[in-house]
Structure formats: structure tokens, C-alpha cells
Design a protein around this motif. Structure first.
Motif, PDB file in Angstrom:
ATOM      1  N   THR A 121      47.248  46.116  33.419  1.00  0.00           N
ATOM      2  CA  THR A 121      48.011  46.941  32.478  1.00  0.00           C
ATOM      3  C   THR A 121      47.133  47.707  31.491  1.00  0.00           C
ATOM      4  O   THR A 121      47.628  48.553  30.761  1.00  0.00           O
ATOM      5  CB  THR A 121      48.999  46.061  31.696  1.00  0.00           C
ATOM      6  N   ARG A 122      45.831  47.390  31.439  1.00  0.00           N
ATOM      7  CA  ARG A 122      44.931  48.122  30.546  1.00  0.00           C
ATOM      8  C   ARG A 122      43.500  47.978  31.060  1.00  0.00           C
ATOM      9  O   ARG A 122      43.195  47.051  31.820  1.00  0.00           O
ATOM     10  CB  ARG A 122      45.047  47.614  29.106  1.00  0.00           C
ATOM     11  N   PRO A 123      42.614  48.900  30.646  1.00  0.00           N
ATOM     12  CA  PRO A 123      41.233  48.846  31.129  1.00  0.00           C
ATOM     13  C   PRO A 123      40.489  47.606  30.621  1.00  0.00           C
ATOM     14  O   PRO A 123      40.816  47.056  29.559  1.00  0.00           O
ATOM     15  CB  PRO A 123      40.595  50.116  30.556  1.00  0.00           C
ATOM     16  N   GLY A 124      39.500  47.167  31.396  1.00  0.00           N
ATOM     17  CA  GLY A 124      38.576  46.132  30.933  1.00  0.00           C
ATOM     18  C   GLY A 124      39.124  44.725  30.838  1.00  0.00           C
ATOM     19  O   GLY A 124      38.511  43.851  30.217  1.00  0.00           O
ATOM     20  N   MET A 125      40.255  44.462  31.469  1.00  0.00           N
ATOM     21  CA  MET A 125      40.862  43.126  31.401  1.00  0.00           C
ATOM     22  C   MET A 125      39.978  42.098  32.106  1.00  0.00           C
ATOM     23  O   MET A 125      39.220  42.422  33.010  1.00  0.00           O
ATOM     24  CB  MET A 125      42.245  43.143  32.064  1.00  0.00           C
ATOM     25  N   ARG A 126      40.097  40.828  31.666  1.00  0.00           N
ATOM     26  CA  ARG A 126      39.413  39.708  32.334  1.00  0.00           C
ATOM     27  C   ARG A 126      40.375  39.102  33.350  1.00  0.00           C
ATOM     28  O   ARG A 126      41.465  38.655  32.995  1.00  0.00           O
ATOM     29  CB  ARG A 126      39.001  38.620  31.337  1.00  0.00           C
ATOM     30  N   ILE A 127      39.951  39.064  34.613  1.00  0.00           N
ATOM     31  CA  ILE A 127      40.812  38.611  35.706  1.00  0.00           C
ATOM     32  C   ILE A 127      40.205  37.361  36.351  1.00  0.00           C
ATOM     33  O   ILE A 127      39.019  37.323  36.671  1.00  0.00           O
ATOM     34  CB  ILE A 127      40.960  39.707  36.785  1.00  0.00           C
ATOM     35  N   PHE A 128      41.049  36.352  36.562  1.00  0.00           N
ATOM     36  CA  PHE A 128      40.636  35.107  37.204  1.00  0.00           C
ATOM     37  C   PHE A 128      41.129  35.089  38.647  1.00  0.00           C
ATOM     38  O   PHE A 128      42.281  35.431  38.930  1.00  0.00           O
ATOM     39  CB  PHE A 128      41.212  33.910  36.442  1.00  0.00           C
ATOM     40  N   VAL A 129      40.240  34.684  39.568  1.00  0.00           N
ATOM     41  CA  VAL A 129      40.589  34.570  40.989  1.00  0.00           C
ATOM     42  C   VAL A 129      40.296  33.139  41.425  1.00  0.00           C
ATOM     43  O   VAL A 129      39.151  32.792  41.721  1.00  0.00           O
ATOM     44  CB  VAL A 129      39.801  35.587  41.846  1.00  0.00           C
ATOM     45  N   PRO A 130      41.323  32.267  41.431  1.00  0.00           N
ATOM     46  CA  PRO A 130      41.090  30.851  41.771  1.00  0.00           C
ATOM     47  C   PRO A 130      40.869  30.643  43.260  1.00  0.00           C
ATOM     48  O   PRO A 130      41.483  31.313  44.096  1.00  0.00           O
ATOM     49  CB  PRO A 130      42.377  30.163  41.303  1.00  0.00           C
ATOM     50  N   LEU A 131      39.984  29.699  43.593  1.00  0.00           N
ATOM     51  CA  LEU A 131      39.678  29.334  44.978  1.00  0.00           C
ATOM     52  C   LEU A 131      39.449  30.604  45.798  1.00  0.00           C
ATOM     53  O   LEU A 131      40.154  30.903  46.748  1.00  0.00           O
ATOM     54  CB  LEU A 131      40.794  28.458  45.558  1.00  0.00           C
ATOM     55  N   ILE A 166      35.446  26.255  29.291  1.00  0.00           N
ATOM     56  CA  ILE A 166      34.338  26.722  30.132  1.00  0.00           C
ATOM     57  C   ILE A 166      34.276  28.245  30.168  1.00  0.00           C
ATOM     58  O   ILE A 166      33.202  28.834  30.106  1.00  0.00           O
ATOM     59  CB  ILE A 166      34.482  26.163  31.560  1.00  0.00           C
ATOM     60  N   CYS A 167      35.444  28.877  30.243  1.00  0.00           N
ATOM     61  CA  CYS A 167      35.456  30.311  30.561  1.00  0.00           C
ATOM     62  C   CYS A 167      36.294  31.171  29.632  1.00  0.00           C
ATOM     63  O   CYS A 167      36.280  32.391  29.745  1.00  0.00           O
ATOM     64  CB  CYS A 167      35.962  30.506  31.981  1.00  0.00           C
ATOM     65  N   GLY A 168      37.050  30.576  28.724  1.00  0.00           N
ATOM     66  CA  GLY A 168      37.947  31.363  27.878  1.00  0.00           C
ATOM     67  C   GLY A 168      39.242  31.715  28.602  1.00  0.00           C
ATOM     68  O   GLY A 168      39.431  31.405  29.779  1.00  0.00           O
ATOM     69  N   GLU A 169      40.148  32.392  27.894  1.00  0.00           N
ATOM     70  CA  GLU A 169      41.443  32.757  28.470  1.00  0.00           C
ATOM     71  C   GLU A 169      41.340  34.064  29.262  1.00  0.00           C
ATOM     72  O   GLU A 169      40.434  34.871  29.032  1.00  0.00           O
ATOM     73  CB  GLU A 169      42.486  32.924  27.353  1.00  0.00           C
ATOM     74  N   PHE A 170      42.321  34.249  30.157  1.00  0.00           N
ATOM     75  CA  PHE A 170      42.322  35.442  31.007  1.00  0.00           C
ATOM     76  C   PHE A 170      43.525  36.332  30.726  1.00  0.00           C
ATOM     77  O   PHE A 170      44.572  35.880  30.273  1.00  0.00           O
ATOM     78  CB  PHE A 170      42.316  35.031  32.483  1.00  0.00           C
ATOM     79  N   ASP A 171      43.330  37.626  31.052  1.00  0.00           N
ATOM     80  CA  ASP A 171      44.397  38.621  30.884  1.00  0.00           C
ATOM     81  C   ASP A 171      45.237  38.753  32.153  1.00  0.00           C
ATOM     82  O   ASP A 171      46.372  39.219  32.108  1.00  0.00           O
ATOM     83  CB  ASP A 171      43.787  39.997  30.566  1.00  0.00           C
TER      84      ASP A 171
END
Length: 247
Positions: A67-77, A149-154
């Protein structure tokens, strides 16, 4: 584990791959995937379950998450999911998590991304990080992974994590995912629905996801599509995408 081309329907039982201290009783015909087996699979040339093409539902619906530029995205497994490279190329910060070290190294090397490897702090594992700090893959026990460990994700792209958990491990998996979602985080979760004659393993319904994620989360049933041919050949009927939002 993303965009897997499952060799067998029974490989939906790969919770042990993510966390080898969980032990359960299964029917004799079901084959449990252990961490050791999973790592050995990745050591085999021409790994069958990696999909070199972008996931169909990711292509059509990624804008729901982004929804916005530069977001932090998590990809599990994550395996060496090509969606991670697409996200980095489009200006997003990406964090993957994978048990086996082979796909972690392969992702960076095959994509020509300079990286270094360090031991993780707090839990056993390794942190693979691009030198520009835009891409990280942690190789560790999923069930010990926390926001510390990694902080929250967007945003979260989950096409092979929750779907792969045995039913009895889904609650624990969702507990980890909930803790990683920041306010407004949109989690796109895909399920593969198998032909009922081949396995009794079921994906989750919107109602089951609402109950599992609980208060403070909304669940949208985004789309169900017919499974691509590569899935149909191993007994998959449909693919289903949900958008789970932390409000």
C-alpha cells in the motif's frame, strides 16, 4: 517452502520441518517431513518444489499488501521464493525465514546479490543479509522466531507456511505470525486445496482464520482460482487467497 510444487499431497505434513520438537501421531499412510529430510531435499539437484515463476495470486493481488513504498515484508518458510527478488527490485525491504541453509545461499548467489552470513543472536541459526541491507533470510526454527529478532512487519506474503502446517500446529504458527504483524499489516495467505480423495488435509476457512487470529484482526476472502496444471497433476483442485489485516 514458497510456491511449492508438492511431490506428494502428504507433504502438507511438513510442520516438523519448521520445528523439530513437535511430535504428533499420524495415520500410517501419511509421511511426515522432518527438518533433516527437508534439508536433504534442498541438497538434491533440480529441487522439484521450487517454482521459478511468480505465484499467480501474488501477481494479481500483491497491491492489496503493498500500500506504500518501502514497506517491510515478511516471507515465512520462504525457500528461495522469486517473490522476494521481485519485492526487493520494487523497492521493498524483505525478510525471509527458512529452515534449510541451502536455499538461503542459493537465493543470494543465483540472483547475484552480494551478502554476508552471521550467527543469529538469541536463538540458534544464521542470518543471511544483502550488503545493502534490503534483503535478509534467517535460517532458524520458525517457532522460536519473535519480533525481538526482526521487528514488526508492514506486510506478509505466506504461500507455503500456514498452508503446510499440520492442523494441530496451526494455532502455534498463527501465534508467531500475529506477533510479527505491526499495526495495519496486511498478511496475504494462500492455501492449496487438495482433491478430497487424495488427502483429508483441509485448508482453513475465513471463519476459522478469524477465530484463530482473534480480536484486532480482520480476514477477507480475496479469491479462489482453479489450480494451475503443475498443481493439478499432484491432486490440487484450487488455490485460495486470504488477506488478514491487523487493525
Amino acid at each position: 517452502m514458497h510456491d511449492l510444487i508438492w511431490p506428494l499431497p502428504d507433504l502438507t505434513h511438513i510442520n516438523n520441518m519448521a520445528h523439530h520438537s513437535h511430535h504428533h501421531h499420524h495415520h500410517a499412510h501419511q509421511h511426515k517431513m522432518t527438518v533433516g529430510m527437508w534439508k536433504e531435499c534442498w541438497n538434491t539437484p533440480n529441487v522439484e518444489f521450487h517454482n521459478p515463476q511468480l505465484n499467480e495470486l501474488f501477481v494479481k493481488y500483491h497491491q492489496k499488501m503493498l500500500t506504500r513504498p518501502g514497506m517491510r515484508i515478511f516471507v515465512p518458510l520462504c525457500g528461495k521464493a522469486v517473490e522476494m527478488k521481485w519485492l526487493v527490485d520494487h523497492g521493498y525491504k524483505v525478510v525471509g525465514l527458512e529452515v534449510a541453509p541451502v536455499p538461503c545461499k542459493a537465493f543470494f548467489e543465483e540472483n547475484g546479490i552480494p551478502y554476508d552470513v552471521k550467527d543469529m543472536a538469541g536463538i540458534p541459526g544464521e542470518k543471511y543479509e544483502s550488503l545493502d541491507h534490503n534483503m535478509i533470510i534467517y535460517s532458524c526454527d520458525f517457532f522460536r522466531f519473535t519480533v525481538d529478532i526482526c521487528g514488526e512487519f508492514d506486510g506478509i506474503w505466506d504461500s507455503g507456511g500456514l498452508n503446510a502446517m499440520a492442523v494441530e500446529d496451526r494455532e502455534a504458527y498463527i501465534h508467531v505470525i500475529r506477533g510479527l504483524m505491526g499495526k495495519g499489516c496486511i498478511n496475504l495467505t494462500e492455501f492449496v486445496n487438495f482433491d478430497k480423495s487424495m488427502t483429508d488435509e483441509k485448508s482453513m476457512t475465513k471463519e476459522e482464520l478469524e477465530k484463530a487470529f482473534g480480536e484486532g484482526f480482520t480476514v477477507e476472502d480475496v479469491k479462489k482460482i482453479e489450480a494451475p496444471e503443475r498443481f493439478k497433476s499432484i491432486g490440487c483442485d484450487t488455490l485460495q487467497l486470504f488477506a488478514i489485516t491487523k487493525i
